[in-house]
Design a protein around this motif. Structure first.
Motif, PDB file in Angstrom:
ATOM      1  N   MET A   1      80.229  84.242  54.092  1.00 14.70           N
ATOM      2  CA  MET A   1      79.676  84.375  52.759  1.00 14.70           C
ATOM      3  C   MET A   1      80.900  84.823  52.044  1.00 14.70           C
ATOM      4  O   MET A   1      81.591  85.728  52.388  1.00 14.70           O
ATOM      5  N   GLU A 189      74.170  89.134  55.202  1.00 16.37           N
ATOM      6  CA  GLU A 189      74.130  87.817  55.097  1.00 16.37           C
ATOM      7  C   GLU A 189      72.873  87.393  56.038  1.00 16.37           C
ATOM      8  O   GLU A 189      72.125  86.169  55.271  1.00 16.37           O
ATOM      9  N   ASP A 194      71.202  81.971  51.790  1.00 16.30           N
ATOM     10  CA  ASP A 194      72.438  81.413  50.963  1.00 16.30           C
ATOM     11  C   ASP A 194      71.627  81.415  49.491  1.00 16.30           C
ATOM     12  O   ASP A 194      70.607  81.921  49.366  1.00 16.30           O
TER      13      ASP A 194
END
Ligand SMILES: Nc1nc2c(ncn2[C@@H]2O[C@H](COP(=O)(O)OP(=O)(O)O)[C@@H](O)[C@H]2O)c(=O)[nH]1
Ligand SMILES: [Mg+2]
Length: 200
Positions: A1, A189, A194
């Motif tokens: 990320m 993450e 996402d």
């Protein structure tokens, strides 16, 4: 990320002040002076977004930071500071209880000083998270103060005194060497997914 943005959103006193959206949250906790603000600043690559305190135990609010416009870091007040009154303690406990119950966060990051045996308060905080069913990542701060051999010994001692749950990880960190920063980010993450909310 890739870290694209981080901004301070609000200091909350109670539930009414929490952000109302459903973005994922990662909650940070630790005793005063453990290095929590320094750690958050280092992760976000900011000089002082989470204020490094001059007076330990002074910040008694829950601070929300929005990261990548996608998830929150939630900084709850440090505990274990000797000079707080009983009524302040009660206020603190109520505040933390109210936040943890809201179950907005899936991952709690509990910071412990790598040089110390966990205190009663540390153990209570860990058990508090587990009782609300959080996964906990233990970050052992100030790793630059010890040799590798000492780090190994302390990890064993800390793991034992916490009776660490098998699925909870423990990682040494230092704001100076930034050791394991990548590993910590990839754990974060895996909890926030996402931008579209997909699990990574
Ligand atoms: N040597 C060393 N000092 C650190 C580290 N992280 C924090 N500190 C120091 O520990 C003190 C407390 O840090 P702070 O971030 O204010 O702790 P907080 O009260 O938990 O937010 C400060 O003097 C920091 O510079 C670290 O990784 N290594
Ligand atoms: Mg602080």
């Amino acid at each position: 990320m890739k870290l694209t943005s981080s901004e301070f959103i609000i200091s909350a006193v109670n539930q009414n002040d929490y952000p109302k959206d459903q973005r994922p949250q990662i909650v940070f906790s630790g005793r005063s002076n453990v290095g929590k603000s320094s750690f958050i600043n280092a992760l976000l690559n900011k000089k002082n977004i989470a204020r490094v305190s001059q007076t330990p135990g002074k910040t008694r609010l829950i601070n929300f930071f929005l990261i990548n416009k996608h998830f929150y870091f939630v900084d709850i007040p440090g505990y274990g500071y000797a000079k707080v009154s009983h009524s302040e303690m009660v206020k603190f406990a109520t505040m933390i209880d109210e936040y943890l119950k809201s179950k907005q966060a899936d991952l709690a990051i509990l910071l412990l000083d790598i040089r110390r045996k966990p205190s009663e308060d540390d153990l209570l905080m860990y058990q508090f998270f587990k009782s609300f069913d959080y996964d906990v990542l233990i970050v052992l701060t100030k790793a630059d103060k010890l040799s590798n051999n000492q780090i190994f010994k302390q990890k064993k001692l800390i793991k034992k005194s916490l009776e660490l749950d098998d699925k909870d990880r423990m990682i040494p960190y230092s704001i100076h060497s930034k050791v394991n920063q990548k590993a910590i980010w990839s754990i974060i993450e895996s909890y926030v997914g996402d931008e579209n909310g997909h699990q990574l």
